[in-house]
Design an enzyme around this catalytic site. Structure first.
Site, PDB file in Angstrom:
ATOM      1  CD  GLU A  29     -67.899  38.805  20.030  1.00  0.00           C
ATOM      2  OE1 GLU A  29     -67.785  39.803  20.761  1.00  0.00           O
ATOM      3  OE2 GLU A  29     -68.447  38.835  18.920  1.00  0.00           O
ATOM      4  CB  VAL A  35     -74.109  27.933  31.586  1.00  0.00           C
ATOM      5  CG1 VAL A  35     -73.914  28.278  30.125  1.00  0.00           C
ATOM      6  CG2 VAL A  35     -73.260  26.730  31.978  1.00  0.00           C
ATOM      7  CG  ASP A 155     -58.649  40.327  34.018  1.00  0.00           C
ATOM      8  OD1 ASP A 155     -58.645  41.475  33.528  1.00  0.00           O
ATOM      9  OD2 ASP A 155     -59.295  39.385  33.527  1.00  0.00           O
TER      10      ASP A 155
END
Length: 310
Positions: A29, A35, A155
């Protein structure tokens, strides 16, 4: 002085698959999928699990496939920069349908987990550690905003602040946007994409008028993070006072007294009133509705270094 990264590799898809044991996710999402993998510290070739250098592998999800140009810009910007408070980009792969980046892996994870998702085996961060993290964030952002680098992070949020084994904090997912392109103009479409990926509470009020990210909007986001560090709570949590959190973009209209009310109770007795007052004033200034009244990040670094006992 601007530092550039000297270790930067173009991985093959086979390299990435071997390093991660074919654990590259297809989608999730969030904007990025992540990973763990392992590579040789010297050659950067894939190596056995739990040996060599741990890396964090991120892949663009299917939803944002059309934003491949954003990733190409990200690779170019991030690969050139090196600073103790920026997560190091080790390499990239463009052979897959979706671009892949390989970063250094930081064992203590993201700041949001330490502040908001405390498990039974995770102690709350002390005042000293929180202030060290705040200073590290400020240093990383001051470097990005410097005249030599001229990068808007775009961000800033607790999930993009990663912590190593010694509780040094590093900014991740930076380098998406240079301040100006080669024609001297801000890339407004890229700015819009960056802001859309950022949680509502971190977005500066003026963005809703200008639809552009700036150094000053980064500073506003830093102010929100600083409030979260002080309170130990997510800034859009229901238990924040209504006077400080509303439905309008100008939701943080706070004073020093309000910040003292929000202080994490765990920190009681760990700080002086002078130290807490300085940090509160920094947060208030960073959250100024008028961008011109927000301090520059090098000023924030100086204030923290001079007043918090580093």
């Amino acid at each position: 002085m601007l530092q550039t990264s000297t270790t930067f590799k173009c991985f093959t898809l086979k390299d990435i698959q071997t390093a991660t044991r074919n654990a590259i996710p297809d989608k999730q999402e969030d904007d990025f999928c992540c990973v763990k993998g392992w590579i040789n510290r010297h050659t950067l070739a894939p190596t056995k699990k739990d040996s060599g250098l741990e890396i964090s592998v991120k892949k663009l999800n299917r939803v944002n496939h059309q934003k491949r140009s954003v990733w190409l810009r990200k690779i170019n910007n991030m690969g050139q920069l090196s600073h103790p408070n920026l997560v190091k980009l080790i390499g990239y792969c463009l052979e897959d349908q979706y671009p892949i980046l390989a970063y250094e892996f930081l064992v203590n994870g993201s700041l949001d987990n330490h502040l908001f998702n405390r498990s039974s085996n995770m102690k709350p961060l002390s005042w000293t550690v929180r202030m060290k993290i705040a200073l590290d964030i400020a240093k990383g952002l001051a470097f990005l905003h410097s005249n030599e680098v001229e990068v808007i992070h775009g961000d800033i949020k607790t999930s993009n602040i990663l912590i190593d084994s010694n509780y040094n904090a590093k900014l991740s997912d930076f380098g998406l946007e240079k301040i100006r392109d080669k024609f001297g103009e801000v890339n407004s479409s890229l700015t819009l994409y960056i802001a859309m990926s950022q949680p509502y509470r971190y977005i500066a009020p003026e963005y809703y008028i200008t639809v552009r990210q700036t150094k000053r909007s980064d500073i506003y986001s830093f102010g929100v993070v600083l409030l979260e560090i002080l309170s130990g709570k997510c800034a859009d949590a229901k238990n924040w006072p209504r006077c400080e959190l509303g439905d309008k973009p100008e939701r943080f209209h706070i004073n020093q007294y309000m910040i003292f009310q929000l202080m994490d109770s765990y920190l009681e007795g760990q700080y002086s009133l002078h130290e807490a007052g300085v940090v509160a004033i920094i947060a208030i200034r960073c959250l100024s509705r008028d961008p011109k009244y927000r301090p520059k990040m090098d000023e924030v670094v100086s204030l923290l270094e001079q007043n918090i006992g580093f």
